[in-house]
Structures are given as structure tokens and as C-alpha cells.
Design a protein around this motif. Structure first.
Motif, PDB file in Angstrom:
ATOM      1  N   GLU A 271       0.859  -1.181   0.000  1.00 19.21           N
ATOM      2  CA  GLU A 271       0.000   0.000   0.000  1.00 19.21           C
ATOM      3  C   GLU A 271       0.894   1.229   0.000  1.00 19.21           C
ATOM      4  O   GLU A 271       1.722   1.404   0.890  1.00 19.21           O
TER       5      GLU A 271
ATOM      6  N   THR B  74       1.027   5.429  -0.060  1.00 20.21           N
ATOM      7  CA  THR B  74       0.257   6.662   0.160  1.00 20.21           C
ATOM      8  C   THR B  74       0.994   7.822  -0.494  1.00 20.21           C
ATOM      9  O   THR B  74       2.195   8.012  -0.283  1.00 20.21           O
TER      10      THR B  74
ATOM     11  N   GLN C 194      -8.212   1.930  -4.177  1.00 19.65           N
ATOM     12  CA  GLN C 194      -7.579   3.077  -3.535  1.00 19.65           C
ATOM     13  C   GLN C 194      -8.476   3.640  -2.440  1.00 19.65           C
ATOM     14  O   GLN C 194      -9.691   3.487  -2.475  1.00 19.65           O
ATOM     15  N   ASN C 195      -7.836   4.265  -1.462  1.00 22.39           N
ATOM     16  CA  ASN C 195      -8.538   5.038  -0.439  1.00 22.39           C
ATOM     17  C   ASN C 195      -8.147   6.492  -0.653  1.00 22.39           C
ATOM     18  O   ASN C 195      -6.959   6.800  -0.811  1.00 22.39           O
TER      19      ASN C 195
ATOM     20  N   GLU D 140      -8.408  10.470   0.775  1.00 25.32           N
ATOM     21  CA  GLU D 140      -8.699  11.372   1.896  1.00 25.32           C
ATOM     22  C   GLU D 140      -8.651  12.801   1.360  1.00 25.32           C
ATOM     23  O   GLU D 140      -7.665  13.217   0.762  1.00 25.32           O
TER      24      GLU D 140
ATOM     25  N   ARG E  66      -3.922   9.856  -1.298  1.00 26.97           N
ATOM     26  CA  ARG E  66      -4.472   8.641  -1.881  1.00 26.97           C
ATOM     27  C   ARG E  66      -3.574   7.475  -1.486  1.00 26.97           C
ATOM     28  O   ARG E  66      -2.358   7.554  -1.585  1.00 26.97           O
TER      29      ARG E  66
END
Length: 90
Positions: free
Chosen positions: A46, A48, A67-68, A70, A83
Motif C-alpha cells: 500500500e 500513500t 484506492q482510499n 482522503e 491517496r
């Protein structure tokens, strides 16, 4: 994601998963990397990264399947986008 090839002589003893982690480190676009192992092998990476505030949210959503995202807003303006991209190692 641009690939930067690792010299085979320098890293001949590394597994394909370890090479993938090093390639992501060398990209220098990620603020952090999280490695998840399963049964002693790297299973997921992962990464970021910070994204420019001017980037359209729709465009960000289209770039990756997993994906996450914010998003922080101040006075109605987007001031921060992070991301986290999840990559399943083969």
C-alpha cells in the motif's frame, strides 16, 4: 506508474516481490509504503501519496481500481488530497 529498472547484478538475490517494493521506493511519489506479508511472502503493498489540490476528483477515481482517498477542505476549498493505492503482489 513509471518503472525504474533495478540493475540485475546488484539485486540478483531479491525476489520479484522485493524488487517491486524497491521500485516503488525509487519512484519517490509515495510518502509511505506499507507491506503486508502472508505465509512469509509479500502479499500486498500500500503506497500513500499526496495529490495536487487542483486535480479533479473524478480523474483521481478513474486512475486506480483499488484506492482510499482522503480529502480535506477549508473554507469551501480543497486543501489536501491523499491517496493510498493498494497493489496485490503476484
Amino acid at each position: 506508474m513509471m518503472k525504474q529498472e533495478i540493475q540485475p547484478k546488484e539485486f540478483a538475490s531479491l525476489s520479484e516481490e522485493e524488487r517491486q517494493v524497491i521500485e516503488m521506493l525509487r519512484l519517490q511519489t509515495f510518502q509511505s509504503l506499507k507491506i503486508t506479508k502472508r505465509n512469509g511472502r509479500i502479499d500486498m503493498i500500500e503506497g500513500t501519496e499526496r495529490i495536487e489540490e487542483r486535480t479533479r476528483i473524478v480523474d483521481i477515481l478513474k486512475e486506480h481500481n483499488y484506492q482510499n482517498i482522503e480529502i480535506k477542505q477549508n473554507d469551501g476549498r480543497v486543501v489536501f488530497i491523499n491517496r493510498t493505492i493498494k497493489t496485490k503482489v503476484k
